[in-house]
Design a protein around this motif. Structure first.
Motif, mmCIF file in Angstrom:
data_model
loop_
_atom_site.group_PDB
_atom_site.id
_atom_site.type_symbol
_atom_site.label_atom_id
_atom_site.label_comp_id
_atom_site.label_asym_id
_atom_site.label_seq_id
_atom_site.Cartn_x
_atom_site.Cartn_y
_atom_site.Cartn_z
ATOM 1 N N UNK A 2 -78.023 -37.428 114.958
ATOM 2 C CA UNK A 2 -76.936 -38.190 115.856
ATOM 3 C C UNK A 2 -76.860 -36.898 117.044
ATOM 4 N N UNK A 3 -76.717 -35.827 116.739
ATOM 5 C CA UNK A 3 -76.288 -34.710 117.723
ATOM 6 C C UNK A 3 -77.762 -34.551 118.487
ATOM 7 N N UNK A 4 -78.960 -34.559 117.962
ATOM 8 C CA UNK A 4 -80.193 -34.495 118.799
ATOM 9 C C UNK A 4 -80.545 -35.538 119.644
ATOM 10 N N UNK A 5 -80.256 -36.710 119.071
ATOM 11 C CA UNK A 5 -80.631 -37.903 120.103
ATOM 12 C C UNK A 5 -79.400 -38.264 120.868
ATOM 13 N N UNK A 6 -78.313 -37.692 120.721
ATOM 14 C CA UNK A 6 -76.872 -38.191 121.376
ATOM 15 C C UNK A 6 -76.685 -39.649 121.263
ATOM 16 N N UNK A 7 -76.713 -39.885 119.988
ATOM 17 C CA UNK A 7 -76.321 -41.175 119.805
ATOM 18 C C UNK A 7 -75.249 -41.120 118.618
ATOM 19 N N UNK A 8 -74.023 -41.803 118.841
ATOM 20 C CA UNK A 8 -72.857 -41.522 118.040
ATOM 21 C C UNK A 8 -72.951 -41.951 116.450
ATOM 22 N N UNK A 9 -72.141 -41.160 115.662
ATOM 23 C CA UNK A 9 -72.197 -41.121 114.217
ATOM 24 C C UNK A 9 -71.030 -42.038 113.685
ATOM 25 N N UNK A 10 -71.105 -42.715 112.631
ATOM 26 C CA UNK A 10 -70.079 -43.319 112.175
ATOM 27 C C UNK A 10 -70.062 -43.233 110.498
ATOM 28 N N UNK A 11 -68.783 -42.982 110.204
ATOM 29 C CA UNK A 11 -68.799 -42.855 108.686
ATOM 30 C C UNK A 11 -68.398 -44.326 108.117
ATOM 31 N N UNK A 12 -69.550 -45.001 107.771
ATOM 32 C CA UNK A 12 -69.293 -46.386 107.475
ATOM 33 C C UNK A 12 -68.606 -46.705 106.437
ATOM 34 N N UNK A 13 -68.750 -45.799 105.398
ATOM 35 C CA UNK A 13 -67.784 -46.087 104.208
ATOM 36 C C UNK A 13 -66.241 -46.055 104.248
ATOM 37 N N UNK A 14 -66.037 -45.424 105.565
ATOM 38 C CA UNK A 14 -64.620 -45.468 105.859
ATOM 39 C C UNK A 14 -64.063 -46.517 106.905
ATOM 40 N N UNK A 15 -65.046 -47.353 107.259
ATOM 41 C CA UNK A 15 -64.858 -48.074 108.733
ATOM 42 C C UNK A 15 -64.953 -49.595 108.054
ATOM 43 N N UNK A 16 -64.029 -50.365 108.605
ATOM 44 C CA UNK A 16 -63.856 -51.757 108.221
ATOM 45 C C UNK A 16 -64.978 -52.500 108.977
ATOM 46 N N UNK A 17 -65.261 -53.597 108.560
ATOM 47 C CA UNK A 17 -66.077 -54.288 109.249
ATOM 48 C C UNK A 17 -65.681 -55.832 109.507
ATOM 49 N N UNK A 18 -65.627 -56.457 110.913
ATOM 50 C CA UNK A 18 -64.764 -57.895 111.118
ATOM 51 C C UNK A 18 -65.876 -58.987 110.785
ATOM 52 N N UNK A 19 -65.178 -59.826 110.000
ATOM 53 C CA UNK A 19 -66.084 -60.944 109.574
ATOM 54 C C UNK A 19 -66.737 -61.722 110.778
#
Length: 591
Positions: A69-86
């Motif tokens: 993520x840092x190398x390619x300058x693309x943000x990282x997301x902790x998907x296990x702790x992030x909700x998803x909208x239906x």
């Protein structure tokens, strides 16, 4: 004559990282030597350097993903702790998401964008396909591949896309009715009885029961409503709902709980039952007005759950023996201490189960009654009707009890009544909010308890915390870093050598356990919980210190000299036994 200006130093050139390996070395997660070895090994295979780094377990999968993520300058997301909208999940089918290793989690209609968690955001084929499929601009995020697989299974399993869409339509009808000044109450009643909102609540509750959640939080935010579950003591965001369905969801919960739908200015409390897969739970509901709307918290209390034994809670060895000896004494006070959510009430139930006999009259005063025990007279507090812990204690003494359990000692009056009850021949159990077993005694002195009465009434105090247990079916052994092993030896002291001797282990070759990274998507890192304890019997020496009003630290040192094991030490023993991890113990016991 004008002096020549001093030479300007050349600007230093900071070399930017050229590879994932460079980032890992810069962060100190891996050495250059290790990278050189991996590079040599890679020359003879078709594997990439990151693949070999993972195979050799030189860094964790998360650290490697963050480095990318840092190398390619693309943000990282902790998907296990992030909700998803239906809504976002409905835009990309599960089969497509699995094929391209991506998961939609946020859809911004106004901006025309959709956010995707991806194992490889540089996969332009996947991004182009998602763009064509949705007609939206793609915002890619790096996510840990194994966590992404688990989240795909979980989020699509509880997808509510069609229900949310219908609920949105119906909430639009309600808003239109408002503007047209039609019979709003009748229309809202029809909306709430219809399937979509009911289905949303049913799915939220069913998932909570399946996941073993203790609490559900439905929280309005500025532009969305998030649903979080407390699983094994940790809050986890699992679901995002559109803000426009929030009022309908809150109203549905209020109807189930017999609360006032039109009262949104003050907190309300209620309860209702819910049945799923032949399992019934009692839900304690609390509403709270916030700046963005009403927040709801639902506590799940299983009706058919059995009381765990003291051994199942995690009490072992001399600590367990001290507690068993204390509950055989027919009078005195036994206190369980710890912060909110540390399992104090469950421990008291376990003790009551041990002493519950036909020849003994047990009365309890609780807020609320969490387990229903046969043969025990359980009373729930009702402050509005004047039934508090203090007033209940007075009534209990006229009920000819042998054993009294008071949910919590909160004030001077309750503390004084508990001491008087113990001195008149009753065995009293209760809880107190302190950080340690020894801290309970100075706290009672702060509540104006007389030292001479306290010294003669106290039998035992115990402190506790809850750690999550490693999923035993999917765990692996590993050799800890020298610094970690040194910390274990320092904290445990003589207990470390004793443990090594009892388990026939080499003190210089200790292995610990951790969750496997390659476990199936449906399997969590941790499953279940186990307590860590410190049990302090009130000895004659400690009674003298109470009479002298000595501080908690001095009481603790005396208890340790008499053989008391501290909570952190008990936790480290459970780490050595493979029940939990160092990180879990430090999370709850570093006080």
């Amino acid at each position: 004559m004008q002096q020549a200006a001093p030479p300007v130093p050349a600007p230093s050139v900071v070399s930017s990282p050229q590879s994932v390996a460079d980032v890992l070395v810069a962060k100190g997660l891996i050495t250059q030597e290790q990278i050189n070895q991996v590079t040599l090994e890679q020359a003879g295979t078709s594997k990439t350097i990151p693949q070999i780094i993972l195979e050799k377990q030189l860094v964790s999968e998360e650290d490697l993903t963050r480095a990318k993520s840092e190398l390619n300058n693309i943000p990282f997301i902790d998907i296990a702790q992030t909700g998803a909208s239906p809504e976002s999940l409905s835009l990309i089918q599960e089969s497509v998401a699995r094929r391209y290793h991506l998961m939609p989690f946020t859809h911004d209609k106004a901006a025309g964008t959709i956010s995707l968690a991806m194992s490889d955001p540089l996969d332009m084929t996947a991004i182009d396909f998602a763009r064509q499929k949705t007609g939206l601009e793609i915002i890619p995020f790096y996510a840990v591949p194994s966590e992404l697989e688990r989240s795909l299974t979980e989020r699509y399993a509880q997808s509510l896309s069609s229900e949310v869409s219908q609920a949105l339509e119906e909430s639009t009808q309600v808003r239109k009715a408002k503007t047209q000044e039609s019979d709003l109450s009748q229309l809202q009643g029809q909306t709430l009885r219809q399937a979509p909102v009911t289905k949303i609540i049913d799915t939220v509750l069913s998932f909570a029961m399946k996941a073993g959640s203790s609490d559900i939080h439905i929280e309005p935010q500025e532009a969305r409503t998030r649903v979080r579950y407390r699983i094994d003591g940790i809050l986890q965001e699992k679901l995002i709902l559109p803000k426009s369905v929030h009022d309908a969801v809150v109203s549905r919960v209020k109807i189930l709980s017999n609360l006032k739908i039109d009262e949104k200015r003050i907190p309300q409390d209620g309860r209702f039952n819910f049945v799923a897969n032949s399992e019934e739970v009692d839900l304690r509901v609390s509403t709270l007005p916030t700046v963005h709307g009403e927040k709801i918290v639902m506590r799940l209390l299983k009706k058919n759950s059995t009381v765990p034994t003291m051994e199942e809670l995690g009490l072992r060895g001399i600590a367990l023996q001290h507690l068993k000896d204390a509950i055989k004494v027919p009078r005195g006070i036994i206190l369980v201490t710890g912060p909110t959510g540390s399992g104090k009430t469950t421990t008291l139930y376990s003790i009551l189960h041990q002493v519950n006999k036909p020849s003994v009259n047990i009365v309890t005063l609780e807020d609320p009654v969490e387990y229903q025990m046969i043969g025990v007279n359980q009373v729930q507090t009702n402050p509005q009707a004047g039934l508090t812990f203090a007033s209940g204690m007075r009534s209990f003494l006229r009920q000819d009890p042998n054993i009294i359990m008071v949910g919590e000692i909160r004030d001077n009056e309750t503390a004084d009544l508990a001491i008087q009850a113990s001195l008149t021949g009753h065995l009293v159990f209760s809880t107190l909010h302190t950080n340690s077993a020894a801290g309970a005694l100075p706290r009672l002195l702060d509540m104006k308890a007389e030292p001479f009465l306290l010294a003669s009434s106290m039998t035992l105090t115990m402190g506790q915390r809850i750690t999550r247990k490693i999923n035993t079916e999917f765990r692996e052994e590993y050799k800890p870093e020298p610094a970690v092993l040194e910390d274990i030896k320092t904290v445990l002291g003589g207990y470390f050598d004793l443990w090594c001797k009892q388990n026939k282990k080499d003190p210089n070759n200790i292995t610990l356990f951790r969750p496997k990274a390659d476990r199936p998507p449906t399997e969590p890192e941790y499953k279940g919980r186990v307590g860590i304890f410190e049990v302090m019997p009130i000895s004659e020496e400690i009674r003298k210190l109470i009479l002298e009003r000595r501080p908690g630290g001095e009481l603790e040192r005396q208890a340790m000299s008499e053989g008391m094991m501290q909570m952190k030490q008990d936790g480290y023993i459970k780490v050595l036994n493979g029940e939990t991890t160092i990180e879990e113990v430090l999370r709850v016991a570093e006080i």
